[in-house]
Design a protein around this motif. Structure first.
Motif, mmCIF file in Angstrom:
data_model
loop_
_atom_site.group_PDB
_atom_site.id
_atom_site.type_symbol
_atom_site.label_atom_id
_atom_site.label_comp_id
_atom_site.label_asym_id
_atom_site.label_seq_id
_atom_site.Cartn_x
_atom_site.Cartn_y
_atom_site.Cartn_z
ATOM 1 N N SER A 64 22.086 88.437 98.087
ATOM 2 C CA SER A 64 22.849 88.837 99.273
ATOM 3 C C SER A 64 21.928 89.116 100.468
ATOM 4 N N ASP A 65 20.741 89.666 100.225
ATOM 5 C CA ASP A 65 19.825 89.937 101.342
ATOM 6 C C ASP A 65 18.419 89.390 101.117
ATOM 7 N N GLY A 66 18.221 88.644 100.029
ATOM 8 C CA GLY A 66 16.917 88.016 99.793
ATOM 9 C C GLY A 66 15.807 88.990 99.463
ATOM 10 N N VAL A 67 16.180 90.160 98.913
ATOM 11 C CA VAL A 67 15.149 91.108 98.468
ATOM 12 C C VAL A 67 14.708 90.727 97.053
ATOM 13 N N VAL A 68 13.398 90.589 96.870
ATOM 14 C CA VAL A 68 12.873 90.314 95.535
ATOM 15 C C VAL A 68 12.816 91.642 94.792
ATOM 16 N N ARG A 69 13.713 91.815 93.819
ATOM 17 C CA ARG A 69 13.768 93.091 93.103
ATOM 18 C C ARG A 69 12.559 93.261 92.198
ATOM 19 N N LEU A 70 12.197 92.160 91.516
ATOM 20 C CA LEU A 70 11.091 92.251 90.565
ATOM 21 C C LEU A 70 10.494 90.868 90.344
ATOM 22 N N ALA A 71 9.206 90.763 90.588
ATOM 23 C CA ALA A 71 8.486 89.526 90.262
ATOM 24 C C ALA A 71 7.200 89.950 89.557
ATOM 25 N N PRO A 72 7.272 90.113 88.214
ATOM 26 C CA PRO A 72 6.135 90.671 87.472
ATOM 27 C C PRO A 72 4.843 89.882 87.679
ATOM 28 N N GLY A 73 4.942 88.554 87.729
ATOM 29 C CA GLY A 73 3.758 87.726 87.898
ATOM 30 C C GLY A 73 3.051 88.009 89.217
ATOM 31 N N LEU A 74 3.837 88.126 90.277
ATOM 32 C CA LEU A 74 3.279 88.379 91.608
ATOM 33 C C LEU A 74 2.963 89.860 91.830
ATOM 34 N N GLY A 75 3.488 90.698 90.929
ATOM 35 C CA GLY A 75 3.311 92.139 91.092
ATOM 36 C C GLY A 75 4.172 92.717 92.209
ATOM 37 N N TRP A 76 5.317 92.073 92.483
ATOM 38 C CA TRP A 76 6.199 92.531 93.558
ATOM 39 C C TRP A 76 7.357 93.337 93.001
ATOM 40 N N LYS A 77 7.743 94.351 93.762
ATOM 41 C CA LYS A 77 8.948 95.124 93.461
ATOM 42 C C LYS A 77 9.652 95.417 94.771
ATOM 43 N N ASP A 78 10.945 95.104 94.852
ATOM 44 C CA ASP A 78 11.755 95.392 96.042
ATOM 45 C C ASP A 78 11.097 94.962 97.361
ATOM 46 N N GLN A 79 10.738 93.702 97.432
ATOM 47 C CA GLN A 79 10.126 93.154 98.647
ATOM 48 C C GLN A 79 11.164 92.367 99.465
ATOM 49 N N PRO A 80 11.345 92.715 100.758
ATOM 50 C CA PRO A 80 12.368 92.045 101.595
ATOM 51 C C PRO A 80 11.877 90.678 102.085
ATOM 52 N N LEU A 81 11.657 89.767 101.147
ATOM 53 C CA LEU A 81 10.997 88.503 101.461
ATOM 54 C C LEU A 81 11.774 87.644 102.466
ATOM 55 N N ALA A 82 13.090 87.518 102.268
ATOM 56 C CA ALA A 82 13.870 86.655 103.165
ATOM 57 C C ALA A 82 13.806 87.178 104.600
ATOM 58 N N GLU A 83 13.885 88.491 104.751
ATOM 59 C CA GLU A 83 13.824 89.099 106.086
ATOM 60 C C GLU A 83 12.463 88.829 106.743
ATOM 61 N N LEU A 84 11.380 88.983 105.975
ATOM 62 C CA LEU A 84 10.032 88.742 106.513
ATOM 63 C C LEU A 84 9.862 87.286 106.950
ATOM 64 N N VAL A 85 10.361 86.357 106.119
ATOM 65 C CA VAL A 85 10.234 84.930 106.441
ATOM 66 C C VAL A 85 11.118 84.579 107.641
ATOM 67 N N SER A 86 12.320 85.151 107.673
ATOM 68 C CA SER A 86 13.231 84.895 108.788
ATOM 69 C C SER A 86 12.610 85.360 110.113
ATOM 70 N N GLU A 87 12.008 86.549 110.099
ATOM 71 C CA GLU A 87 11.341 87.051 111.309
ATOM 72 C C GLU A 87 10.167 86.161 111.709
ATOM 73 N N ALA A 88 9.409 85.719 110.711
ATOM 74 C CA ALA A 88 8.220 84.904 110.987
ATOM 75 C C ALA A 88 8.594 83.538 111.563
ATOM 76 N N LEU A 89 9.722 82.980 111.113
ATOM 77 C CA LEU A 89 10.104 81.625 111.547
ATOM 78 C C LEU A 89 11.133 81.621 112.677
ATOM 79 N N GLY A 90 11.824 82.732 112.853
ATOM 80 C CA GLY A 90 12.876 82.783 113.861
ATOM 81 C C GLY A 90 14.109 81.980 113.512
ATOM 82 N N VAL A 91 14.334 81.784 112.216
ATOM 83 C CA VAL A 91 15.555 81.103 111.753
ATOM 84 C C VAL A 91 16.105 81.888 110.554
ATOM 85 N N PRO A 92 17.385 81.691 110.209
ATOM 86 C CA PRO A 92 17.903 82.384 109.032
ATOM 87 C C PRO A 92 17.163 81.954 107.758
ATOM 88 N N ALA A 93 16.907 82.908 106.867
ATOM 89 C CA ALA A 93 16.237 82.573 105.603
ATOM 90 C C ALA A 93 16.995 83.188 104.438
#
Ligand SMILES: [Zn+2]
Length: 385
Positions: free
Chosen positions: A145-174
């Motif tokens: 629903s909001d593109g938050v990565v809840r858990l990515a054990p391999g990457l060591g990520w927890k609750d990362q707002p990835l879609a929002e970060l990419v959308s801001e970086a590109l200036g398009v919806p992600a």
């Protein structure tokens, strides 16, 4: 109604990779002039082009071929533990440009800044085209629903707002989703899943094994969208401790890193790994590797037996290094893959490899990116400058 019909026409062009106006008319059961009108509007707004086949002769009026234009593109992104893969894709699941940036364990912010740099460089080389949305295939559990990565054990990520970060970086919806879910979508639309309505797609990537389940045409997400974690099926209770904390998970035993190390490679992409496996098992002195690959398939088969008993798919599609293991294993081992499954559940189940090969996750990410813009093909362009 008109938006709906425009979206329906675009969907047909997208899935078919080129279709005549007459075929669209038949499929949508609308009259010929309505279809002509809809196609014209899509053509004027840069979505499709109409090609008249000059060589065709015979009775009746020729019908123009409607294919995707290249004016609007999406960015497809797949962050992994060893690299970030980025592509530009046009309608029809075509990858028009692609780049792999090697980076160790990137953070979500690092992924966004790599994407910003690479996409603008790639976009510049596509004259007359513009990126209007982005899709991200993540090796982990994603709240779509909001593109938050809840858990990515391999990457060591927890609750990362990835879609929002990419959308801001590109200036398009992600949008972001689980990589294997997107792989199953890509293979269903354009690859080894075509024509089937119940498939299990298993993705073997640098950070582990994911699963995408489609039963009777419906993607199976489960209660909150996190279904399909085939990599964490226990195949050996005495085995190693997995990155998830449990013991004996499939992905802690059948590991891409082990295959890479056995072949003496460093940071291979999927194409290089696949070629190296096939080459090595074909060598006269490849006996040890051949039996190790067979053993890896034995572990994979233990998980496949549960998957097939539980879900009774029509096809099991293997992607990434799991495809390489399947292709590198002996015929005898492949034949035995479902021997331990219930005979009736396994009846007619075909195990195959991803037809889109190393493009599968990027094509899947592009599918996700198209979702919203294709649903409103004219409206969605209004925010494009
Ligand atoms: Zn696990």
């Amino acid at each position: 109604m008109r938006q709906h019909n425009l979206a329906a026409v675009l969907e047909i062009v997208h899935k078919s990779r080129g279709v005549t106006r007459a075929q669209i008319t038949r499929e949508l059961e609308l009259n010929r002039s309505t279809i002509g009108d809809l196609v014209s509007q899509l053509s004027e707004s840069g979505w499709v082009v109409e090609l008249w086949d000059e060589t065709r002769t015979g009775v009746g009026r020729p019908s123009p071929l409607v294919t995707a234009a290249n004016q609007w593109l999406v960015a497809a992104i797949n962050p992994e533990v060893d690299a970030v893969e980025i592509a530009l894709a046009s309608l029809g699941g075509e990858i028009v440009d692609r780049k792999r940036v090697e980076v160790d364990q990137p953070t979500a912010s690092e992924v966004a800044s790599i994407v910003a740099n690479e996409v603008s460089a790639m976009e510049e080389s596509q004259t007359g085209s513009k990126v209007i949305a982005a899709g991200i295939a993540v090796p982990g559990l994603v709240r779509t629903s909001d593109g938050v990565v809840r858990l990515a054990p391999g990457l060591g990520w927890k609750d990362q707002p990835l879609a929002e970060l990419v959308s801001e970086a590109l200036g398009v919806p992600a949008l972001a989703a689980n990589d294997a879910h997107l792989g199953s979508r890509a293979e269903l639309s354009f690859g080894a899943g075509q024509g089937a309505d119940s498939i299990i797609y298993l993705n073997g990537g640098p950070s582990g094994i994911g699963g995408g389940i489609v039963i009777a045409g419906n993607p199976v997400g489960g209660f909150a969208g996190y279904a399909g974690e085939v990599g964490h099926i226990s195949v050996n209770p005495e085995g190693e401790v997995c990155a998830c904390g449990a013991t004996g998970c499939l992905e802690s035993i059948v590991r891409r890193a082990d295959l890479v190390a056995r072949l003496g490679l460093s940071h291979p992409d999927d194409d290089q790994l696949d070629a190296a496996v096939l080459n090595a098992v074909g060598q006269a002195d490849g006996k040890e590797l051949r039996s190790w690959v067979d053993q890896q398939l034995t572990w994979l088969s233990i998980a496949l037996r549960s998957v097939v008993n539980l879900l009774n798919p029509e096809r099991v599609v293997l992607g990434g290094y799991l495809a390489s293991i399947w292709k590198g294993a002996s015929e005898a081992q492949r034949t035995k893959a479902l021997d331990q499954a219930l005979s009736v559940s396994a009846e007619g189940v075909e195990i195959t490899v991803a037809a889109l090969e190393s493009q599968r996750l990027l094509v899947g990410a592009a599918e996700l990116a198209w979702d919203d813009v294709m649903a409103n093909p004219i409206e969605s362009l209004k925010s494009v400058t």
